[in-house]
Write a protein that holds these residues in place. Structure first.
Motif: not given
Length: 333
Positions: A68-73, A281-285, A289-300
């Motif tokens: 359920g989480k999103t990670f940015i490196v 690069e910026y890496h977004i993990f 399987k989480s809609f919220k995580s996928k949405l946040i990652a896409f927006l970032y």
């Protein structure tokens, strides 16, 4: 060892930017710790954009702590890390952001040989002439401070450093993010203890006892990393910035440093002096399987792509110039 993954840098960064709160560790990645966004389930690496490039490895022992989480490196060097776009339940976006430039010194014995290979004959002659002229007109000396610096000298140099940097960017009529008081205070806090561990240094050009060029550098085991550099614009006709850079490269050869990494961002001098380039690069993990995580990652992802568009079209520079105009009195203080 990367200085931005060491305890000193991470601890001071957390105290300064994260109110001293503890960073979070996750099983999918080695060496990297994360700080949680205040409002949304996004975690970004300790150090964020204050690092000058990092690398990492994914772990082969992954638990479900990423759910359920999103990670940015931020600021991942593309030549150091071969990261798959998906691992177990995680997927990854990789967004190119900044060009990076390196003076790879491994195949050279000294500055002269490096310049023969990288700098044109006409420019070599001019640069050496500027150096000779500067040294004949003034009482010039060069000093690399590492763990031999006193607290009083450190305080004095950082005061001069701030003055020279501000003076230069007032002349350029644009904003330098490092002069943001919060950013500047961080670099002042973190550099002294890093110097005591030989993870940072201050390279200073003096006219007698007056600093006229200062460069903040960080060190890995074999590389020297350019963090912030400036010079007194009163000496511009001598190409003081170039002279300082030449002496830094000489220091690298004498001290078995294999590369000077200019890190992120395009400047003409970086392109001229570097013999290798790369991308940060910026890496977004995200949890696929989480809609919220996928949405946040896409927006970032879209946001970072938009920022890259602004940079490529020189619009970021225009924004900085406009910000300077609107806040000229503040920057002149």
């Amino acid at each position: 060892m990367n200085p931005y993954l060491q305890k000193i840098f991470k601890t001071i960064w957390l105290n300064h930017f994260n109110a001293g709160l503890t960073a979070n560790e996750f099983s999918f990645i080695d060496m990297i710790t994360f700080v949680k966004h205040k409002k949304i389930p996004v975690y970004f690496n300790t150090g964020a954009t204050n690092t000058k490039g990092i690398s990492y490895n994914l772990s082969d022992k992954i638990s479900n702590d990423y759910k359920g989480k999103t990670f940015i490196v931020y600021d991942v060097q593309d030549f150091n890390t071969d990261i798959p776009k998906a691992v177990n339940g995680l997927s990854c976006y990789k967004i190119r952001q900044y060009p990076g430039f390196i003076c790879d010194l491994n195949n050279y014995d000294n500055l002269h040989k490096y310049m023969l290979d990288v700098i044109s004959k006409k420019s070599r002659y001019k640069f050496n002439s500027y150096k000779k002229k500067l040294e004949s007109d003034y009482g010039i000396s060069y000093k690399m401070y590492l763990d031999d610096i006193t607290n009083d000298d450190y305080e004095s140099l950082f005061t001069s450093f701030n003055f020279l940097l501000k003076k230069r960017f007032l002349e350029k009529k644009t904003v330098n993010n490092n002069l943001n008081p919060v950013e500047w205070e961080f670099y002042k806090k973190v550099t002294f203890p890093m110097m005591k561990k030989k993870q940072a240094g201050l390279f200073v050009v003096y006219n007698r006892s007056t600093p006229i060029a200062i460069t903040l550098l960080n060190f890995s085991k074999t590389n020297m990393i350019d963090v912030i550099r400036t010079f007194d614009i009163n000496y511009s006709k001598y190409r003081l910035g170039t002279v300082s850079l030449m002496k830094q490269l000489e220091w690298c050869f004498k001290n078995n440093i294999s590369a000077l990494d200019f890190s992120k961002g395009y400047f003409e001098y970086k392109k001229r002096w570097a013999n290798k380039n790369y991308m940060l690069e910026y890496h977004i993990f995200y949890d696929k399987k989480s809609f919220k995580s996928k949405l946040i990652a896409f927006l970032y992802k879209q946001f970072f792509k938009f920022k890259l568009f602004l940079r490529k079209n020189n619009l970021t520079h225009l924004i900085h110039e406009l910000s300077f105009i609107l806040n000229k009195k503040k920057y002149a203080k």
